[in-house]
Design an enzyme around this catalytic site. Structure first.
Site, short mmCIF file in Angstrom:
data_model
loop_
_atom_site.label_atom_id
_atom_site.label_comp_id
_atom_site.label_asym_id
_atom_site.label_seq_id
_atom_site.Cartn_x
_atom_site.Cartn_y
_atom_site.Cartn_z
N HIS A 176 -8.44 -10.32 -1.31
CA HIS A 176 -8.37 -10.59 0.58
C HIS A 176 -9.34 -11.87 0.80
CE1 HIS A 176 -7.71 -7.65 4.48
NE2 HIS A 176 -8.77 -8.66 4.57
N HIS A 224 -2.04 -12.59 1.85
CA HIS A 224 -1.93 -12.52 3.24
C HIS A 224 -2.30 -12.55 4.24
CE1 HIS A 224 -5.63 -10.38 3.16
NE2 HIS A 224 -4.60 -8.96 2.45
N ASN A 256 -6.35 0.22 -2.71
CA ASN A 256 -7.78 0.65 -2.18
C ASN A 256 -7.71 2.20 -1.97
OD1 ASN A 256 -5.87 -0.29 -0.63
ND2 ASN A 256 -7.07 -0.33 0.67
N HIS A 306 -0.83 4.15 8.20
CA HIS A 306 -2.00 5.31 8.87
C HIS A 306 -1.26 5.65 9.37
CE1 HIS A 306 -5.17 2.77 7.27
NE2 HIS A 306 -4.20 1.99 7.67
N ASP A 332 2.14 -6.42 2.61
CA ASP A 332 1.01 -5.38 2.89
C ASP A 332 1.90 -4.29 3.62
OD1 ASP A 332 -1.40 -5.15 3.41
OD2 ASP A 332 -2.12 -6.41 4.70
N LEU A 369 -4.95 -6.40 8.87
CA LEU A 369 -6.26 -7.38 8.40
C LEU A 369 -5.49 -7.96 7.34
CD1 LEU A 369 -9.40 -5.34 9.15
CD2 LEU A 369 -8.95 -7.12 10.35
N HIS A 420 1.14 -1.30 -0.26
CA HIS A 420 -0.11 -0.09 -0.05
C HIS A 420 1.45 0.88 -0.13
CE1 HIS A 420 -3.94 -2.39 1.55
NE2 HIS A 420 -2.46 -2.55 2.12
N LEU A 421 0.58 2.26 -0.93
CA LEU A 421 1.79 3.50 -1.69
C LEU A 421 0.31 4.44 -1.09
CD1 LEU A 421 4.04 2.30 -4.13
CD2 LEU A 421 4.58 2.57 -1.70
N ARG A 422 -0.81 4.04 -1.20
CA ARG A 422 -0.97 6.04 -0.80
C ARG A 422 -1.01 6.59 -1.51
NH1 ARG A 422 -4.07 1.80 2.34
NH2 ARG A 422 -2.69 1.79 4.53
N ALA A 475 -6.08 -0.27 10.77
CA ALA A 475 -5.65 -1.44 10.03
C ALA A 475 -4.78 -1.26 9.55
CB ALA A 475 -6.62 -3.08 9.90
C1 NCD Z 1 -4.97 -2.90 4.68
C2 NCD Z 1 -5.00 -0.90 4.70
O1 NCD Z 1 -4.74 -0.20 5.49
O2 NCD Z 1 -4.93 -0.63 3.15
N1 NCD Z 1 -4.62 -2.85 6.21
C3 NCD Z 1 -4.41 -3.88 6.73
O3 NCD Z 1 -4.10 -4.33 7.89
N2 NCD Z 1 -3.76 -5.19 5.97
C4 NCD Z 1 -5.73 -2.93 4.10
C5 NCD Z 1 -6.07 -4.35 3.89
O4 NCD Z 1 -5.07 -5.17 3.05
O5 NCD Z 1 -6.65 -5.29 4.50
ZN ZN Z 2 -3.24 -4.64 2.09
#
Ligand code: NCD
Ligand code: ZN
Length: 347
Positions: free
Chosen positions: A137, A175, A42, A252, A248, A220, A16-18, A264
């Site tokens: 997922h 994951h 996402n 945040h 993963d 998660l 996740h790079l946002r 999460a």
């Molecule tokens: C991920 C997220 O923050 O985008 N969070 C996580 O707990 N892994 C979403 C995901 O991969 O479930």
């Molecule tokens: Zn993820």
């Protein structure tokens, strides 16, 4: 005793790079060590179309540190109105390497995900035809199912029936966190694989809940019992082609992690490779690390392995990692394994 190990440069098959300030802040942490990464879609709003993936890829490339050759491998977020022709075109152009299935409500920004699988059959059939992997997922979202059982129930009630319905579909179980996940991946033949995160090799659910709640260990799928962590360790260190690294890493800002309704995600981009060297050494499997981080993933995704090399060195003194990464969006806490790690990436 081994003091150094040289591997082909690793890839991260789930990242996740946002976007915006967060992207700017966290991207160097992955680009420093990894050659490529599968980029999760996402965002808010999610990356649904080929055009959105192309625009996101451009934003990632623009945010790269000067001189970096990091390659983002893009994914599309599957919705009930995803157009099969758009997916096929995005795959044919080389832009998109997978489509991501989020059951609606399963995790961060997943409300636009899939509720009714009948509605996504045409897309999945097209993907099976062209060999484009579906990244899942793997958790059900039914409120009656206990959060610790959601992965095992997903395998039995969603994933297995789906794979029987479309046997040609290539699937990555993202994951995995359970012995059931590891076992199912191993039995699935060459159309099935599983990613394993760094943190799920290190923590079990006690780390989150014993001695005070530890929000930075909450992710998660949530970490499970110790027996499951041990099953994941065995899988990752086995060298088997069906298992490979997907960190993963999910940043945040601390204000949203240390919160009454905390987000999460664990942020492991900064220290994943030293942590994995520690884990694999502890299990007497340093010779399998390269398969997990650098060989099995490209083989499944039908991509060449990286030509570059990475050397990890073990020192007497513990390696010092930053506690936090400072981004313009706010501080992001780096995953703490809870013990000293003596490995460091050196070239
Ligand atoms: C991920 C997220 O923050 O985008 N969070 C996580 O707990 N892994 C979403 C995901 O991969 O479930
Ligand atoms: Zn993820």
């Amino acid at each position: 005793m081994t003091h150094h190990i040289t591997l082909r440069r690793p890839d991260d098959w789930h990242l996740h790079l946002r976007d915006g300030a967060m992207l700017q802040g966290v991207l160097p942490e992955s680009a420093r060590h990894f050659a490529r990464a599968i980029i999760m879609p996402n965002l808010v709003p999610p990356v649904v179309t080929g055009a959105q993936a192309a625009a996101y890829r451009d934003r990632i490339l623009a945010a790269l540190p000067a001189g970096s050759d990091f390659q983002p491998l893009m994914t599309l977020y599957l919705t009930e109105s995803t157009d099969p022709a758009d997916v096929a075109a995005a795959a044919a152009s080389g832009l998109v390497k997978a489509v991501k299935l989020y059951p609606a409500g399963a995790t961060t920004n997943s409300h636009g995900g899939v509720r009714n699988f009948d509605k996504v059959m045409p897309v999945l059939e097209k993907m099976a035809e062209i060999g484009l992997p579906l990244c899942t997922h793997g958790e059900v979202t039914t409120p009656e199912v206990d959060i610790f059982d959601r992965e095992a129930v997903f395998i039995d009630t969603v994933l297995d029936p789906l794979r029987r319905r479309i046997p040609e579909l290539r699937v990555v179980m993202e994951h995995i966190t359970t012995s059931q996940g590891a076992a199912y991946a191993a039995e699935g033949g060459d159309r099935l694989a599983a990613t394993i995160t760094t943190h799920h090799l290190i923590i079990n659910r006690n780390h989150i809940l014993v001695g005070g709640i530890k929000p930075h260990y909450y992710c998660l799928p949530v970490a499970k019992r110790e027996e499951h962590r041990l099953a994941l360790r065995k899988a990752a260190t086995s060298g088997k082609g069906c298992y490979f690294l997907g960190t993963d890493s999910a940043p945040h800002v601390d204000a949203l992690k240390e919160h009454a309704c905390g987000c999460a995600g664990c942020f492991t981009a900064t220290n994943t490779m030293p942590l994995l060297a520690h884990v694999f050494e502890e299990d007497g499997a340093l010779d399998k690390l390269e398969a997990f981080t650098s060989l099995n993933g490209p083989a499944f995704y039908r991509l060449p392995v990286n030509e570059g090399r990475m050397t990890l060195v073990k020192h007497e003194a513990a390696t010092r990692f930053p506690d936090k990464i400072m981004t313009e969006a706010g501080p992001v806490t780096v995953f703490d394994p809870g013990y000293p790690v003596h490995w460091a990436v050196e070239g």
